[in-house]
Scaffold this motif. Sequence first.
Motif, PDB file in Angstrom:
ATOM      1  N   GLU A   1      49.773  43.544  45.847  1.00  0.00           N
ATOM      2  CA  GLU A   1      48.848  42.490  46.270  1.00  0.00           C
ATOM      3  C   GLU A   1      48.524  42.577  47.757  1.00  0.00           C
ATOM      4  N   ARG A   2      49.435  43.122  48.551  1.00  0.00           N
ATOM      5  CA  ARG A   2      49.159  43.229  49.984  1.00  0.00           C
ATOM      6  C   ARG A   2      48.037  44.222  50.265  1.00  0.00           C
ATOM      7  N   ARG A   3      47.735  45.095  49.297  1.00  0.00           N
ATOM      8  CA  ARG A   3      46.624  46.036  49.452  1.00  0.00           C
ATOM      9  C   ARG A   3      45.295  45.456  48.977  1.00  0.00           C
ATOM     10  N   LEU A   4      45.348  44.301  48.352  1.00  0.00           N
ATOM     11  CA  LEU A   4      44.136  43.695  47.805  1.00  0.00           C
ATOM     12  C   LEU A   4      43.286  43.137  48.939  1.00  0.00           C
ATOM     13  N   ARG A   5      42.028  43.554  48.995  1.00  0.00           N
ATOM     14  CA  ARG A   5      41.103  43.097  50.039  1.00  0.00           C
ATOM     15  C   ARG A   5      40.014  42.186  49.486  1.00  0.00           C
ATOM     16  N   GLY A   6      40.013  41.989  48.180  1.00  0.00           N
ATOM     17  CA  GLY A   6      39.002  41.124  47.586  1.00  0.00           C
ATOM     18  C   GLY A   6      38.813  41.445  46.122  1.00  0.00           C
ATOM     19  N   ILE A   7      37.696  40.976  45.590  1.00  0.00           N
ATOM     20  CA  ILE A   7      37.405  41.137  44.165  1.00  0.00           C
ATOM     21  C   ILE A   7      35.910  41.356  44.004  1.00  0.00           C
ATOM     22  N   GLU A   8      35.542  42.087  42.965  1.00  0.00           N
ATOM     23  CA  GLU A   8      34.129  42.332  42.678  1.00  0.00           C
ATOM     24  C   GLU A   8      33.836  41.914  41.244  1.00  0.00           C
ATOM     25  N   VAL A   9      32.868  41.020  41.086  1.00  0.00           N
ATOM     26  CA  VAL A   9      32.423  40.592  39.760  1.00  0.00           C
ATOM     27  C   VAL A   9      31.202  41.435  39.402  1.00  0.00           C
TER      28      VAL A   9
ATOM     29  N   TRP B   1      42.584  48.420  24.132  1.00  0.00           N
ATOM     30  CA  TRP B   1      43.506  47.865  23.136  1.00  0.00           C
ATOM     31  C   TRP B   1      44.823  47.458  23.809  1.00  0.00           C
ATOM     32  N   GLY B   2      45.327  46.284  23.443  1.00  0.00           N
ATOM     33  CA  GLY B   2      46.599  45.825  23.992  1.00  0.00           C
ATOM     34  C   GLY B   2      46.543  45.480  25.467  1.00  0.00           C
ATOM     35  N   PHE B   3      45.377  45.083  25.963  1.00  0.00           N
ATOM     36  CA  PHE B   3      45.217  44.800  27.389  1.00  0.00           C
ATOM     37  C   PHE B   3      46.115  43.648  27.838  1.00  0.00           C
ATOM     38  N   ARG B   4      46.786  43.864  28.973  1.00  0.00           N
ATOM     39  CA  ARG B   4      47.602  42.824  29.591  1.00  0.00           C
ATOM     40  C   ARG B   4      47.429  42.902  31.104  1.00  0.00           C
ATOM     41  N   LEU B   5      47.195  41.753  31.724  1.00  0.00           N
ATOM     42  CA  LEU B   5      47.143  41.647  33.187  1.00  0.00           C
ATOM     43  C   LEU B   5      48.182  40.621  33.599  1.00  0.00           C
ATOM     44  N   THR B   6      49.169  41.061  34.365  1.00  0.00           N
ATOM     45  CA  THR B   6      50.254  40.167  34.761  1.00  0.00           C
ATOM     46  C   THR B   6      50.529  40.337  36.252  1.00  0.00           C
ATOM     47  N   ARG B   7      51.253  39.370  36.799  1.00  0.00           N
ATOM     48  CA  ARG B   7      51.704  39.433  38.198  1.00  0.00           C
ATOM     49  C   ARG B   7      53.227  39.464  38.192  1.00  0.00           C
TER      50      ARG B   7
END
Length: 286
Positions: free
Chosen positions: A48-56, A21-27
């Motif tokens: 973001e510097r710790r981000l190594r990729g994404i998984e779908v 509920w109330g989900f928000r994804l921001t940068r």
Amino acid sequence: MAIGLVLGVIGSLGLWVELWWGFRLTRQSGNLLVRRGLLTRRSLTLEERRLRGIEVVEPLGARLADGARLDAVASGFTVSIDEQRNDPRTLLPVVPKELAHRVAAEILREPMTPTEAAILTPHPPAARRRRLVWAVGAAVGVALVLAVLGLLLVEALLHLAWISAVVLIPAAVWMGLDAYRALGHGIAGEYLVARQGSVRRSTVALRRDGVIGWVVTSSPMQRRAGLVTLTATTAANHGGYKIPDAGEAQALTLADRAVPDLISPFLDVKQGVGAAPRQAARQPTP
């Protein structure tokens, strides 16, 4: 039974609403911020510097509805057993897959997400055979157990045995073929992309500079079929991502293309592909 099913659906829906509920994804200022929750408010800040990729991730039910969710591949994440139902790595709940890919591209700051851009190489037919053997073997095993119990205990179990065989074996064949169709690997720009799974289909895009080592393993059955499992080790999440049942030449070629300076010194140049050590590693990217 019907009442139990209805209560289960209502309970699952209520849990989903409470979590998202109330989900928000921001940068914001080089960080990804996730806020969600109805009764218990949850917030996640990911540099973001710790981000190594994404998984779908496409669970079977969501995949049938053309849905998917997004998980972060990032250093510093450890997930306990208690957190698996509420995985803090999840950046986006199950949504239409097209939207998931679009958000993934935004997160990675790419015009197109690598999970869509990559042209995946299929695995050898021996990988299909292994999946069919395991799936059908499990279905036959269930039917045999019921048949034995029927002979020893209750005759009604004999009928349940042949009914389960009629239902489970075709389903097992479908799942085995579906799992094989899912297998694939490739490279899209700066990302290594790998896909696998049927009940839980996962397509991961891992930054090539985030790979700190390779592990090549093969069981006796894999060696007979000329297959290996290649694991890209990384400091992110659970420490590595597997590419199962790839051809040996496929796996070593992929590792060499993805991170040339990591495994190439161990390849036998005279034989073209040669043999790689069981593990090659380098220092993690800060």
